[in-house]
Enzyme design. Sequence first.
Site, mmCIF file in Angstrom:
data_model
loop_
_atom_site.group_PDB
_atom_site.id
_atom_site.type_symbol
_atom_site.label_atom_id
_atom_site.label_comp_id
_atom_site.label_asym_id
_atom_site.label_seq_id
_atom_site.Cartn_x
_atom_site.Cartn_y
_atom_site.Cartn_z
ATOM 1 N N SER A 142 31.702 46.976 10.780
ATOM 2 C CA SER A 142 30.389 47.204 10.176
ATOM 3 C C SER A 142 30.225 48.690 9.907
ATOM 4 C CB SER A 142 29.302 46.748 11.157
ATOM 5 O OG SER A 142 28.026 47.183 10.738
ATOM 6 N N TYR A 155 24.354 45.845 19.222
ATOM 7 C CA TYR A 155 25.181 45.583 18.028
ATOM 8 C C TYR A 155 26.081 46.783 17.721
ATOM 9 C CZ TYR A 155 26.391 44.144 13.252
ATOM 10 O OH TYR A 155 27.076 43.782 12.103
HETATM 11 N N1 LIG Z 1 25.443 41.020 6.399
HETATM 12 C C1 LIG Z 1 25.606 42.331 6.599
HETATM 13 O O1 LIG Z 1 24.883 43.178 6.044
HETATM 14 C C2 LIG Z 1 26.680 42.827 7.522
HETATM 15 C C3 LIG Z 1 26.847 44.212 7.654
HETATM 16 C C4 LIG Z 1 27.850 44.692 8.483
HETATM 17 C C5 LIG Z 1 28.683 43.817 9.145
HETATM 18 N N2 LIG Z 1 28.489 42.478 9.000
HETATM 19 C C6 LIG Z 1 29.398 41.598 9.749
HETATM 20 O O2 LIG Z 1 29.929 40.627 8.873
HETATM 21 C C7 LIG Z 1 30.299 39.472 9.623
HETATM 22 C C8 LIG Z 1 29.766 38.236 8.926
HETATM 23 O O3 LIG Z 1 28.351 38.266 8.975
HETATM 24 P P1 LIG Z 1 27.411 37.678 7.832
HETATM 25 O O4 LIG Z 1 26.479 38.756 7.453
HETATM 26 O O5 LIG Z 1 28.210 36.987 6.797
HETATM 27 O O6 LIG Z 1 26.532 36.649 8.706
HETATM 28 P P2 LIG Z 1 26.404 35.052 8.643
HETATM 29 O O7 LIG Z 1 25.511 34.687 9.784
HETATM 30 O O8 LIG Z 1 26.019 34.624 7.269
HETATM 31 O O9 LIG Z 1 27.894 34.574 8.944
HETATM 32 C C9 LIG Z 1 28.434 34.644 10.233
HETATM 33 C C10 LIG Z 1 29.015 33.297 10.576
HETATM 34 O O10 LIG Z 1 29.531 33.402 11.926
HETATM 35 C C11 LIG Z 1 29.232 32.177 12.568
HETATM 36 N N3 LIG Z 1 29.207 32.347 14.011
HETATM 37 C C12 LIG Z 1 28.306 33.022 14.759
HETATM 38 N N4 LIG Z 1 28.580 32.872 16.047
HETATM 39 C C13 LIG Z 1 29.680 32.096 16.135
HETATM 40 C C14 LIG Z 1 30.428 31.585 17.207
HETATM 41 N N5 LIG Z 1 30.109 31.841 18.490
HETATM 42 N N6 LIG Z 1 31.503 30.813 16.934
HETATM 43 C C15 LIG Z 1 31.840 30.526 15.654
HETATM 44 N N7 LIG Z 1 31.146 30.980 14.587
HETATM 45 C C16 LIG Z 1 30.091 31.752 14.830
HETATM 46 C C17 LIG Z 1 27.857 31.785 12.041
HETATM 47 O O11 LIG Z 1 27.573 30.406 12.237
HETATM 48 C C18 LIG Z 1 27.960 32.181 10.579
HETATM 49 O O12 LIG Z 1 28.395 31.112 9.757
HETATM 50 C C19 LIG Z 1 29.747 39.692 11.046
HETATM 51 O O13 LIG Z 1 30.783 40.119 11.891
HETATM 52 C C20 LIG Z 1 28.724 40.792 10.839
HETATM 53 O O14 LIG Z 1 28.525 41.544 12.020
HETATM 54 C C21 LIG Z 1 27.514 41.957 8.210
#
Ligand SMILES: NC(=O)c1ccc[n+]([C@@H]2O[C@H](COP(=O)([O-])OP(=O)(O)OC[C@H]3O[C@@H](n4cnc5c(N)ncnc54)[C@H](O)[C@@H]3O)[C@@H](O)[C@H]2O)c1
Length: 239
Positions: A142, A155
């Site tokens: 991130s 986080y």
């Molecule tokens: N969206 C953003 O702005 C952003 C920014 C920086 C980093 N990220 C990182 O990107 C990655 C994806 O996040 P996203 O934004 O697509 O969120 P999201 O919630 O849309 O997708 C994350 C997925 O992980 C799954 N998940 C959560 N806990 C789980 C578990 N214990 N076992 C199996 N699956 C699990 C959820 O069900 C979900 O489908 C994460 O690691 C997040 O920290 C996102």
Amino acid sequence: MGALDNQIVVFTGAGAGIGRSVVTRFVAEGARVVAVDISEGVVDVAAELGDAVVPVVANVATWSGNTTAAQTALDTWGKIDVFVGNAGITDGARGLEDITGEQLPKAFDELFGVNVLAPMLGVRACLDALVASRGSVILTGSFASTNAAGGGSLYTASKHAVHGLIRQFAYEFAPDVRVNGVAPGVAPTRLRGTESLDQAITDSVLDGTDRALPTKRSRRSLPTTVYSRCWHRAPSRPR
Ligand SMILES: NC(=O)c1ccc[n+]([C@@H]2O[C@H](COP(=O)([O-])OP(=O)(O)OC[C@H]3O[C@@H](n4cnc5c(N)ncnc54)[C@H](O)[C@@H]3O)[C@@H](O)[C@H]2O)c1
């Protein structure tokens, strides 16, 4: 011919958001994917993308969830070329003073279980197969992996830890397995909150985030590629 023809990928957090988008692109490039998620939404992803995707509904913060995913790839396609550790949850940028001392240990275990322990378990479960294929690991970090203000302290600390894992894995597994990380900035997903902080599953990553951006607004459509930064190719040192 695609850039990922014949590549077998184990991909966590594939049921929504960034993971769903990237898996769609991986398949378009010729990859076959074991799509892992705790949410049943991953079954829809597989139904949409056809035979190239096998869904596994599992909690990646458990060893059994990760061994099931790795074994599914081996049973279905006989090898693993890539492990993508992408599943993650947020703390909704909750400040430390707004978390009680009683809440903190449970919230730490929950958030670090998904954001830090899960990618370690996933890499461990796939490791022998990745060494055999001279494969690759990609972990989703991130903006918060190297900066403050991308989340609360839980986080931010967890994503700094992901950066540490990428560095350490690149060192430990060279030259057999290449290790990279990606650091999304802000993507309009519904990144799930931490249940032990009473945060709902429908909390949006955009809630409050726009205020922290210089432009005060983020892109509303999810681009196929949302990565803003990339770290670390494994050093090519002979073993
Ligand atoms: N969206 C953003 O702005 C952003 C920014 C920086 C980093 N990220 C990182 O990107 C990655 C994806 O996040 P996203 O934004 O697509 O969120 P999201 O919630 O849309 O997708 C994350 C997925 O992980 C799954 N998940 C959560 N806990 C789980 C578990 N214990 N076992 C199996 N699956 C699990 C959820 O069900 C979900 O489908 C994460 O690691 C997040 O920290 C996102």
